[in-house]
Design a protein around this motif. Structure first.
Motif, PDB file in Angstrom:
ATOM      1  N   ALA A  14       0.852  -1.195   0.000  1.00 13.11           N
ATOM      2  CA  ALA A  14       0.000   0.000   0.000  1.00 13.11           C
ATOM      3  C   ALA A  14       0.883   1.238   0.000  1.00 13.11           C
ATOM      4  N   MET A  15       0.392   2.272  -0.665  1.00 10.04           N
ATOM      5  CA  MET A  15       1.142   3.529  -0.706  1.00 10.04           C
ATOM      6  C   MET A  15       0.224   4.678  -0.356  1.00 10.04           C
ATOM      7  N   SER A  16       0.701   5.558   0.468  1.00 12.47           N
ATOM      8  CA  SER A  16      -0.009   6.780   0.765  1.00 12.47           C
ATOM      9  C   SER A  16       0.995   7.925   0.705  1.00 12.47           C
ATOM     10  N   LEU A  44       6.314   9.833   0.178  1.00 12.19           N
ATOM     11  CA  LEU A  44       5.561   8.659  -0.260  1.00 12.19           C
ATOM     12  C   LEU A  44       5.817   7.557   0.766  1.00 12.19           C
ATOM     13  N   VAL A  46       5.447   3.795   2.040  1.00 11.81           N
ATOM     14  CA  VAL A  46       5.260   2.445   1.526  1.00 11.81           C
ATOM     15  C   VAL A  46       4.995   1.514   2.702  1.00 11.81           C
TER      16      VAL A  46
ATOM     17  N   LEU B   2       1.518  -5.234  -6.092  1.00 12.26           N
ATOM     18  CA  LEU B   2       0.597  -4.160  -6.408  1.00 12.26           C
ATOM     19  C   LEU B   2       0.661  -3.911  -7.910  1.00 12.26           C
ATOM     20  N   VAL B  13      -3.069   8.464  -5.273  1.00 10.49           N
ATOM     21  CA  VAL B  13      -1.643   8.333  -5.562  1.00 10.49           C
ATOM     22  C   VAL B  13      -1.541   7.564  -6.870  1.00 10.49           C
ATOM     23  N   VAL B  46       5.780   9.697  -9.596  1.00  7.05           N
ATOM     24  CA  VAL B  46       4.776   9.628  -8.544  1.00  7.05           C
ATOM     25  C   VAL B  46       3.956  10.912  -8.576  1.00  7.05           C
ATOM     26  N   MET B  48       0.490  12.715  -6.803  1.00 10.56           N
ATOM     27  CA  MET B  48      -0.548  12.676  -5.772  1.00 10.56           C
ATOM     28  C   MET B  48      -1.530  13.801  -6.068  1.00 10.56           C
ATOM     29  N   PHE B  62       6.740  13.928  -7.981  1.00  4.63           N
ATOM     30  CA  PHE B  62       8.200  13.844  -8.075  1.00  4.63           C
ATOM     31  C   PHE B  62       8.558  12.577  -8.830  1.00  4.63           C
TER      32      PHE B  62
ATOM     33  N   MET C   1      -4.554   7.015  -0.683  1.00  6.14           N
ATOM     34  CA  MET C   1      -3.777   5.778  -0.478  1.00  6.14           C
ATOM     35  C   MET C   1      -3.958   4.845  -1.658  1.00  6.14           C
ATOM     36  N   LEU C   2      -2.877   4.188  -2.018  1.00 10.97           N
ATOM     37  CA  LEU C   2      -2.895   3.281  -3.156  1.00 10.97           C
ATOM     38  C   LEU C   2      -2.628   1.873  -2.637  1.00 10.97           C
ATOM     39  N   ILE C   3      -3.569   0.992  -2.863  1.00 10.12           N
ATOM     40  CA  ILE C   3      -3.449  -0.389  -2.385  1.00 10.12           C
ATOM     41  C   ILE C   3      -3.666  -1.335  -3.550  1.00 10.12           C
ATOM     42  N   GLY C   4      -2.881  -2.376  -3.609  1.00 12.96           N
ATOM     43  CA  GLY C   4      -3.045  -3.292  -4.732  1.00 12.96           C
ATOM     44  C   GLY C   4      -3.201  -4.725  -4.282  1.00 12.96           C
TER      45      GLY C   4
END
Lengths: 296, 296, 296
Positions: A14-16, A44, A46, B2, B13, B46, B48, B62, C1-4
């Motif tokens: 997951a990324m936020s 970012l 992770v 992901l 994101v 990236v 957002m 960025f 948030m990015l979730i995969g």
């Protein structure tokens, strides 16, 4: 292109993100800050998570900072590089508790106080200058009901002995925590973390006002004046609709360090955005900032 | 793992990528390039984005470069590090316009010309050597209909004064832009950005040929020959089905700098892939490259 | 948030992760390792892929390491930086084979042996010390049925000549590979990669035991004792349910280098987690590690 929303299940990676921009001012420049100037930051985050067949949770997390700069062991500066905010941490948890390694934080730091401003002007730094100074690399936490207890250390042949312990009780609308650390960075050295540090934390929300307070005392074995001292601090925040007002204060019995105090205001714009400002005095120096914070 | 596709809504994101590989040649090595050798690059971008309750748009972006190398303030090189292509930028925009901080670009650079080759051999560098030299950290842009106006500066106590302004008119199939910058990096210094720079840009697509042209003139207050000069350039591209042919030219009135000119061809393989090659002469030196570009 | 999750189609940018934490011990510290101490690592792997209209596959990949540290050309160390594990690679493939540039690996390294432990204690290092030493930056691979052949080199004006070739036959449950490399790093230099290296690899699974073996011989043109030698190694693993037992051995005819041998055990916790330990002897030094590995 990879695009994500907040509604996925079965997350594995997951990324936020977060970002800020604003103007910061101080009478003298601070390390790692362009004081009296435009500042921005982009992070970012992770986060990786999983679960074993037997139901153990495990994961790892770290941050990618877009606009870092670094200084090497020789004092030369380096820009244009992606930095982390600490080397991240890895954990596994289950009925036995939680074991984490990496950038885990010292177990004696069980609380803290709020800073003011969009990016923070450092009102809390003095109160938080003694606890959590050990650079632990392994931490074990056990929680039972309202009580959470942690112990941490840095197991490394290159380091001298260090250990930290903390316990926190979280009740309905309040918490109390205590911490103790004993750090011996290297024989005879008097780095800031040296000695035995005892800390007490208390906070909660009373009549709509959120209060955080802390007190730390360090006993330096080498009895260095800069280390052998007490620090304490208090912050209070009150939220009316989208507006939050914050006041913070830090002090010490150290003979040549002055107290810090400041006030701040934040306005929630919704959707993850807020605008905030703060001003105050840190060790006799006036500081202020104003800017926006975004969460993604 | 992901994995993302291009069809998601409510992006918060987002990540996209690009990569290239090929062979580059030049009579002499260029800084940051392995000339006469195999080259590759990988960039993860990236982005957002969000929106406040009142409809303000905000975001940050960025790049993460996989194969960067850096030189520190002492001239020592460092490889194996992830680098950015500038420290990214943060913005908020609404009816009032757009305010951005970070790596925002100078407002006087309102256009440019095309380079040739899969990675570029630098035909445009001479024409673009005077404008956009200010390293602005804050930029405000206001757009109304076909007109967009920007102003930028670097608010930093450590820097001397600088300011840049630019306006661009975008019509049907063409644009005209002008820019003006006044940079005083530090007292008495004669870095490339010093002085007043005026630039004019024009371009458009006429009978299937896309043309970009620019002219810049800098007046150095210290009257240094290297700075006090004019530069100009022109590029033209013609696309037939999957093939695009490009020619570019840069020149200056500087007495010891020679003109640059080159031609290139690109073939679109579809799916985000293309193969391209370019060759030409930069300040009297022959250069060429051939390789592939991928977008993800 | 990015979730995969793992179930998406049409992947364009994909991310996966791995992490580990544990305790490592050795009689003497190793470069880049905190021996006798807690260790953790977090890796985010970025993979980009696409397909052209004519069905050519292309892509790029690189790793982001959360807790790296670097040493610059002047020997100064740098922490707090995000590092790569090599500068990544870019490829395009089709009926013609596969062409890759970047951190592609030398074509003569067609196999290897297993290490033991959660992070590896280096039993395989001696056996793998001669092959794959060329730092190739371009590699071409052609596969036909069970046979795969590769050639690699480093096309760079700054480097002296080097070339590597390898071929591998993969049958039902076994493989055989051979490799040959001729490296001339710079005139007169005797870096480890100098000379002609011939390698043979064989492995497979027989009666539930997976065996890997390799042998390499280098003929140094400058006949330096450190280079002019043979190395060989063997590893065997046996899996019973969730438990895997591994033994590994490396040796050389070099007069002052001792053999390496070790045993390890791994237990699969499911969901991407495993716990593992290893101990052994490397060049006469005792080493051991124990820890967990996670895949995301």
């Amino acid at each position: 292109m990879l695009i994500g929303t907040a509604g996925f299940a079965a997350a594995e990676v997951a990324m936020s993100g977060s970002a800020s921009m604003g103007y910061k001012n101080a009478e003298t420049a601070l390390a790692n800050d362009q004081e009296g100037s435009i500042n921005h930051s982009i992070t970012l985050s992770v986060s990786m998570s999983g679960e074993s067949d037997a139901g153990l949770s495990f994961g790892a997390s770290f941050d990618i900072l877009a606009n870092g700069s670094l200084t090497d062991s020789d004092g030369d500066t380096l820009s244009g590089v992606l930095t982390n905010d600490g080397p991240g941490s890895v954990f596994i948890s289950g009925a036995f508790g939680k074991l984490a390694m990496g950038d885990v934080g010292d177990a004696d730091a069980q609380g803290g106080i709020s800073d003011v401003g969009y990016d923070g002007i450092g009102i809390d730094d003095l109160a938080e200058s003694l606890d959590g100074a050990g650079s632990s690399t392994v931490r074990y936490t056990y929680s039972a009901g309202a009580i959470s207890a942690s112990v941490s250390t840095a197991l490394s042949a290159a380091n001298a002995s260090q250990a930290a312990f903390g316990v926190k009780y979280t009740g309905e609308g309040f918490y109390v925590g205590v911490g103790y650390a004993d750090n011996n960075p290297t024989a005879g050295a008097t780095t800031p973390g040296e000695g035995q540090t005892t800390s007490v934390y208390v906070g909660g929300t009373f009549s709509g006002v959120t209060v955080d307070a802390m007190w730390s005392s360090r006993n330096s074995e080498t009895n260095v004046a800069a280390d052998d001292r007490e620090v304490y601090g208090l912050s209070a925040s009150y939220t009316m609709d989208a507006i939050t007002l914050t006041a913070a204060f830090s002090n010490t019995d150290h003979p040549t360090t002055k107290s810090s105090s400041g006030v701040g205001v934040s306005y929630d714009l919704g959707g993850g955005a807020s605008v905030a400002a703060g001003f105050g005095s840190v060790n006799g120096e006036s500081r202020s900032d104003i800017g926006v914070n975004f969460k993604f």
